[in-house]
Each structure stands twice: as C-alpha cells, then as structure tokens.
Design a protein around this motif. Sequence first.
Motif, PDB file in Angstrom:
ATOM      1  N   ALA A 111      40.497  33.401  28.054  1.00 28.47           N
ATOM      2  CA  ALA A 111      41.399  32.981  29.125  1.00 28.47           C
ATOM      3  C   ALA A 111      42.615  32.251  28.566  1.00 28.47           C
ATOM      4  N   GLY A 112      43.769  32.609  29.075  1.00 25.99           N
ATOM      5  CA  GLY A 112      45.013  31.964  28.659  1.00 25.99           C
ATOM      6  C   GLY A 112      45.953  31.833  29.835  1.00 25.99           C
ATOM      7  N   PRO A 113      47.166  31.361  29.593  1.00 21.98           N
ATOM      8  CA  PRO A 113      48.108  31.106  30.689  1.00 21.98           C
ATOM      9  C   PRO A 113      48.744  32.358  31.267  1.00 21.98           C
ATOM     10  N   GLY A 114      48.532  33.520  30.661  1.00 24.48           N
ATOM     11  CA  GLY A 114      49.122  34.749  31.158  1.00 24.48           C
ATOM     12  C   GLY A 114      48.148  35.540  32.004  1.00 24.48           C
ATOM     13  N   LEU A 115      47.581  36.597  31.407  1.00 24.29           N
ATOM     14  CA  LEU A 115      46.724  37.501  32.164  1.00 24.29           C
ATOM     15  C   LEU A 115      45.452  36.819  32.654  1.00 24.29           C
ATOM     16  N   GLY A 116      44.814  35.999  31.812  1.00 24.09           N
ATOM     17  CA  GLY A 116      43.570  35.357  32.223  1.00 24.09           C
ATOM     18  C   GLY A 116      43.728  34.537  33.488  1.00 24.09           C
ATOM     19  N   THR A 117      44.813  33.765  33.557  1.00 30.20           N
ATOM     20  CA  THR A 117      45.057  32.942  34.736  1.00 30.20           C
ATOM     21  C   THR A 117      45.358  33.810  35.952  1.00 30.20           C
ATOM     22  N   ALA A 118      46.101  34.890  35.742  1.00 31.64           N
ATOM     23  CA  ALA A 118      46.421  35.789  36.854  1.00 31.64           C
ATOM     24  C   ALA A 118      45.167  36.465  37.400  1.00 31.64           C
ATOM     25  N   ILE A 119      44.262  36.864  36.516  1.00 29.02           N
ATOM     26  CA  ILE A 119      42.996  37.464  36.965  1.00 29.02           C
ATOM     27  C   ILE A 119      42.181  36.440  37.746  1.00 29.02           C
ATOM     28  N   ALA A 120      42.177  35.200  37.260  1.00 32.15           N
ATOM     29  CA  ALA A 120      41.460  34.139  37.976  1.00 32.15           C
ATOM     30  C   ALA A 120      41.997  34.002  39.396  1.00 32.15           C
ATOM     31  N   ARG A 121      43.308  33.981  39.539  1.00 29.88           N
ATOM     32  CA  ARG A 121      43.912  33.832  40.866  1.00 29.88           C
ATOM     33  C   ARG A 121      43.581  35.038  41.755  1.00 29.88           C
ATOM     34  N   ARG A 122      43.662  36.242  41.179  1.00 31.16           N
ATOM     35  CA  ARG A 122      43.453  37.449  41.996  1.00 31.16           C
ATOM     36  C   ARG A 122      42.015  37.531  42.501  1.00 31.16           C
ATOM     37  N   PHE A 123      41.057  37.266  41.625  1.00 26.53           N
ATOM     38  CA  PHE A 123      39.663  37.351  42.051  1.00 26.53           C
ATOM     39  C   PHE A 123      39.290  36.164  42.942  1.00 26.53           C
ATOM     40  N   ALA A 124      39.871  35.004  42.672  1.00 29.69           N
ATOM     41  CA  ALA A 124      39.602  33.842  43.521  1.00 29.69           C
ATOM     42  C   ALA A 124      40.108  34.084  44.940  1.00 29.69           C
TER      43      ALA A 124
END
Length: 239
Positions: free
Chosen positions: A10-23
């Motif tokens: 997890a990082g500030p780019g894709l990982g964070t975006a995936i977290a937001r989308r699934f959340a």
Amino acid sequence: MSKVIAIFGAGPGLGTAIARRFAAEGFRVALVARRKERLDALVEQLTAEGVDAAGFPTDLSTPEEATTVVDAIRERYGRIDVIEYGPIPSGGFTPAAELQPDALAQGVPLLMLTPLALVQAVLPEWRERGDGAFLMTTGATAVHPMPYASGIGPLMAAARNWLYSLNGELAPSGIYAGTLSVAAFIAGSEAAEAAAAAGDPTMAALRVVGSAELAALYWDMYTKRDRVEQVHPEPEGDH
C-alpha cells in the motif's frame, strides 16, 4: 460482517485509491507495507475520510513474514475477502543482455514466492466461504516484452502465467484471480515522482494515469470476474 480487502504494498497512489474505492462499497481496509511511518499516515488520512482502515507493517520480500500478517489481519477484522498485491520492486528495468542471475533472483521472493504463500494462507477460508479474490498489479512488460526493459519483466510474466492457471482452477469454486497490467506511470505514486525528479526518459514514452481510474478498473474486474487480465492503457492500435 463487512468484507475486508487487504492491500499489500500500500502506498499513496494506487493502494490508497483502491482502499477508497472498495471502502465506498462497504469494505474495511487492511494496509500492508514495509514502512510503518507511511502506513500510519495513510491510515490517518483514510480514517479521517470515514474509512475503517488499519496498518500492518511487513517486509513483503520475506514470504514467512507476509503470511504471518494474514493472521494479524484476521485477528483485527475476522476475515479477508480480497487481496490486492502490488508492491513496487526496487531496481527498475534492466537490458536483457545485461541482466545478471543474482539480480533476477533478488526479485523472486517479492514477485513470486510471497504471492504464492499468501494465496495458500487464505485459500482454506475462501474455499469454505465459496468466495474470494486475489488481484495482482503488474507492469505491461509482463504482457508485451520490450528491449531494454527486462529485469522485473520476466518475474511479472511468470506471475501472470500463474494467475491464469490459478483462476482457471479456482473460478468454479467462486474464487477469482486477476491481474491489472499498468502501461503507464501512476499519478502521485513514488515511482512517477522519482522518475520525474531524475529526468527519466521513460516519462516521455509512457502516459500518466490516475490512481482512481485504475481502482475503478479493479472494482469492475472484481465484480464482473469476466477476464483474468486487464492492460491499461491499451497499447496504441489495440481495441
């Protein structure tokens, strides 16, 4: 009980975006990466946005440590429904004619052994439930090899081969495996920022895509389960 996605690398780019989308779809989020300080910052940011998130510092180049964190995530959340695996290996690309055995071997645990170990760690749970998904982020050189861009490419290609077989074996039991091969720099990612700062000539050759755009593709792949692989952006001339 709400579903859980574990984002490895997890990082500030894709990982964070995936977290937001699934959340946004009701998932709770486990963030896994090596640096605790970065994880703490990401958890604080996501929590402020209303996401149920927790960080789990782990060295993903050590399969045994990576599988231990599965137990820690289950202890916190009770389950794991989706794994997204997308750590960025160090070293970048190497011309194939200059690739040394030791250099290739260094990437094997991160890009091959740890993903295998993680799947073995969660398969009993997924088989019992009849549902689960393993998503792996790779680069487009896993699909379209290029001169002077070897190094991690052969390892990503091997992971791609494994994912195709894995999905074919597990899909009848409700378990999905898929890979998103990114043919671009991801806006806001550490790799894009480092390449720009270094004046990397590949910045001119590759497009830059938004992380939210890729996260939306992952949600589409996870929900539809109609393809093992998505290359994005598609190479010029592909339709």
